[in-house]
Scaffold this active site. Structure first.
Site, short mmCIF file in Angstrom:
data_model
loop_
_atom_site.label_atom_id
_atom_site.label_comp_id
_atom_site.label_asym_id
_atom_site.label_seq_id
_atom_site.Cartn_x
_atom_site.Cartn_y
_atom_site.Cartn_z
N GLY A 175 0.86 -1.19 0.00
CA GLY A 175 0.00 0.00 0.00
C GLY A 175 0.89 1.23 0.00
O GLY A 175 2.07 1.17 -0.37
N GLU A 198 -16.75 11.52 -0.52
CA GLU A 198 -16.03 11.51 -1.81
C GLU A 198 -16.77 10.60 -2.81
O GLU A 198 -16.87 10.91 -3.99
CB GLU A 198 -14.58 11.05 -1.61
CG GLU A 198 -13.76 12.10 -0.85
CD GLU A 198 -12.26 11.93 -0.99
OE1 GLU A 198 -11.79 10.78 -0.97
OE2 GLU A 198 -11.56 12.95 -1.12
P1 FAD Z 1 -3.16 0.29 2.13
O1 FAD Z 1 -2.90 1.44 1.23
O2 FAD Z 1 -4.56 -0.11 2.40
O3 FAD Z 1 -2.36 -0.97 1.60
C1 FAD Z 1 -2.37 -2.24 2.20
C2 FAD Z 1 -1.84 -3.23 1.20
O4 FAD Z 1 -1.74 -4.52 1.80
C3 FAD Z 1 -2.74 -3.39 -0.03
O5 FAD Z 1 -1.98 -3.39 -1.20
C4 FAD Z 1 -3.39 -4.76 0.20
O6 FAD Z 1 -3.73 -5.42 -1.02
C5 FAD Z 1 -2.28 -5.50 0.94
N1 FAD Z 1 -2.78 -6.60 1.75
C6 FAD Z 1 -3.78 -6.54 2.67
N2 FAD Z 1 -3.94 -7.74 3.25
C7 FAD Z 1 -3.02 -8.56 2.69
C8 FAD Z 1 -2.67 -9.93 2.90
N3 FAD Z 1 -3.31 -10.71 3.79
N4 FAD Z 1 -1.66 -10.45 2.17
C9 FAD Z 1 -0.97 -9.70 1.27
N5 FAD Z 1 -1.27 -8.40 1.02
C10 FAD Z 1 -2.27 -7.85 1.74
N6 FAD Z 1 -6.27 9.15 3.06
C11 FAD Z 1 -5.77 10.37 2.80
O7 FAD Z 1 -4.71 10.74 3.36
N7 FAD Z 1 -6.37 11.24 1.92
C12 FAD Z 1 -7.50 10.89 1.24
O8 FAD Z 1 -8.02 11.68 0.46
C13 FAD Z 1 -8.06 9.60 1.47
N8 FAD Z 1 -9.13 9.21 0.77
C14 FAD Z 1 -9.58 7.92 0.92
C15 FAD Z 1 -10.65 7.51 0.09
C16 FAD Z 1 -11.13 6.20 0.18
C17 FAD Z 1 -12.22 5.75 -0.73
C18 FAD Z 1 -10.55 5.30 1.14
C19 FAD Z 1 -11.06 3.88 1.26
C20 FAD Z 1 -9.50 5.72 1.97
C21 FAD Z 1 -9.00 7.03 1.86
N9 FAD Z 1 -7.92 7.48 2.64
C22 FAD Z 1 -7.41 8.73 2.42
C23 FAD Z 1 -7.30 6.60 3.66
C24 FAD Z 1 -6.06 5.92 3.05
O9 FAD Z 1 -6.39 5.32 1.82
C25 FAD Z 1 -5.46 4.88 3.99
O10 FAD Z 1 -5.20 5.48 5.23
C26 FAD Z 1 -4.16 4.33 3.39
O11 FAD Z 1 -4.45 3.58 2.22
C27 FAD Z 1 -3.39 3.45 4.38
O12 FAD Z 1 -2.20 3.03 3.77
P2 FAD Z 1 -1.53 1.64 4.16
O13 FAD Z 1 -0.22 1.58 3.46
O14 FAD Z 1 -1.58 1.44 5.62
O15 FAD Z 1 -2.51 0.52 3.57
#
Ligand code: FAD
Length: 407
Positions: free
Chosen positions: A12, A170
């Site tokens: 992510g 959004e």
């Molecule tokens: P993620 O980006 O969710 O990535 C996690 C990754 O792990 C993914 O690729 C997933 O496929 C992978 N994964 C999960 N489980 C497994 C598994 N068991 N095995 C292997 N891989 C796995 N934040 C903002 O700052 N600004 C915004 O405008 C905003 N808008 C948003 C709009 C929407 C519709 C949504 C849903 C969220 C929004 N957010 C926004 C929040 C933001 O998207 C999250 O806080 C952010 O994505 C978190 O990043 P991360 O790296 O923790 O996880």
């Protein structure tokens, strides 16, 4: 120096940026870096509401992981993480087991349905490319069927969105923009379409600036969105949703309930035996787990307290990206036996889109922006991330450059 085995779970915002930084800063003789992700692509979670409404193609949101990582420096494994065994320093994947010296957990979030009956089974969610596509196809299918059916069923074109936070709002903006196109395509009178938002608080976007909230409501209402605030969703079935307001229960016939009102950290963390706070690992100042000094946690899996506000920082991409920079720095320091640095989020601003041509936001701590200026700012934020992740090549391929308002 012994070569260290670094494993990053999840591609992510947090995982991708950590790997991008590590591949630039570590030599191949000091570390082996492995990235594990369930898909062969990284997706921009913050764009998923557009995929779900059908205002952007899935290919635009997806970024092939192999286009970003350096093959000589990073091994990419496409597999599903099942659990972590931190005491044994092992990760169980669906197809293999990985050993690590240093682990980064960036497995993101899951939808939280708070045991509301029927939500998990029948509501649509917007948390990955697959379920965004399911929602988009379902919406379009209902327009197509409505067009064909003799006895028109209003539930087909009643769309209920539970949650008036960022994701819900959004999505409403994108859906409201998509409806005229779908009406034209399927020869449906727009009067038949209802888009209803149900929010538990007394206002949408709770905690956001009042003037901006009012602007957002006016913008969305002008495009046909109805708001029901102070209402709690009680039950969801395939053909209806039940909510309670002022002690009175009301049922809305609908084939489409979208649940956008709750996220929690990936449950793998809790199931793997880590001590959690609200399902997340409350990290030390250097982004490590307090229990295991070789485990770093990022993004929506990590909890950091905002002591000024007396509550945790919200889960955002902005914070995940900042954390990954600190984590990459600290991993380098850890394996080189150097001093690590402390991390504190620096909130640069928050911008919520209300569809392609409208947005609201607060930047530089307190400056309010809305309308065209805010949409430009939103695109700058998106483009800045692409530039950081994959340089000009990625920016030119995936960037958002249409910054002029339509007249
Ligand atoms: P993620 O980006 O969710 O990535 C996690 C990754 O792990 C993914 O690729 C997933 O496929 C992978 N994964 C999960 N489980 C497994 C598994 N068991 N095995 C292997 N891989 C796995 N934040 C903002 O700052 N600004 C915004 O405008 C905003 N808008 C948003 C709009 C929407 C519709 C949504 C849903 C969220 C929004 N957010 C926004 C929040 C933001 O998207 C999250 O806080 C952010 O994505 C978190 O990043 P991360 O790296 O923790 O996880």
């Amino acid at each position: 120096m012994e070569k260290k085995n670094i494993v990053v779970l999840g591609a992510g915002y947090g995982g991708m940026m950590t790997v991008t930084k590590l591949q630039r800063s570590l030599r191949t003789d000091e570390a082996k870096i492995t990235l594990v992700n369930i898909n062969e692509y990284h997706y921009q979670t913050t764009w998923l509401h557009q995929n779900a409404a059908g205002t952007i193609r899935d290919e635009r949101t997806k970024i092939r992981i192999k286009d970003i990582i350096h093959p000589q420096k990073v091994d990419f494994i496409q597999d599903k993480v099942l659990s972590i065994q931190p005491k044994e320093k092992k990760v169980m994947l669906e197809n293999t087991v990985l050993d690590y010296d240093v682990l980064v957990i960036g497995l993101g979030f899951e939808v939280a349905t708070f045991d509301i009956p029927g939500l998990e089974e029948h509501a649509f969610t917007i948390n990955n490319i697959k379920n965004a596509r399911q929602l988009r196809e379902h919406i379009e299918h209902n327009f197509a069927v409505f067009h064909k059916e003799e006895e028109k069923n209003p539930a087909r074109l009643t769309f209920v969105i539970g949650g008036g936070g960022f994701t819900g709002i959004e999505f409403l903006g994108e859906l409201a923009n998509r409806v005229p196109e779908l009406c034209e395509k399927y020869n449906v009178d727009k009067q038949n379409v209802r888009i209803i938002n149900i929010e538990g608080s007394s206002t949408i976007l709770p905690g956001f600036d009042e003037q901006l909230v009012e602007y957002a409501m006016n913008s969305l209402e002008a495009r046909g969105v109805e708001f029901i605030t102070g209402a709690i969703l009680k039950e969801c079935t395939p053909t209806s949703v039940l909510f309670e307001k002022h002690g009175m229960q009301t049922k809305i016939p609908t084939y489409t309930t979208v649940w956008a009102a709750g996220v929690k950290a990936n449950s793998i963390i809790k199931e793997s035996g880590f001590t959690t706070n609200q399902g997340k690992i409350e990290v030390n100042n250097d982004m490590r787990s307090p229990e295991y000094d070789n485990v770093f946690v990022i993004g929506d899996c990590a909890l950091i307290m905002d002591f000024e506000k007396g509550k945790p920082y919200p889960p955002t991409a902005q914070i995940a990206i900042q954390e990954s920079e600190a984590v990459a720095y600290n991993i380098k320091a850890y394996i080189r036996n150097q001093e690590m640095e402390g991390f504190k989020p620096n909130i640069l601003g928050t911008v919520a889109s209300l569809g392609e041509q409208d947005a609201i936001g607060v930047i530089f701590k307190s400056k309010k922006i809305l309308g065209w200026k805010a949409t430009v700012m939103k695109k700058i934020i998106d483009n800045r991330y692409l530039l950081k992740l994959g340089g000009f090549r990625l920016l030119l391929k995936k960037g958002k450059f249409n910054i002029f308002p339509r007249v």
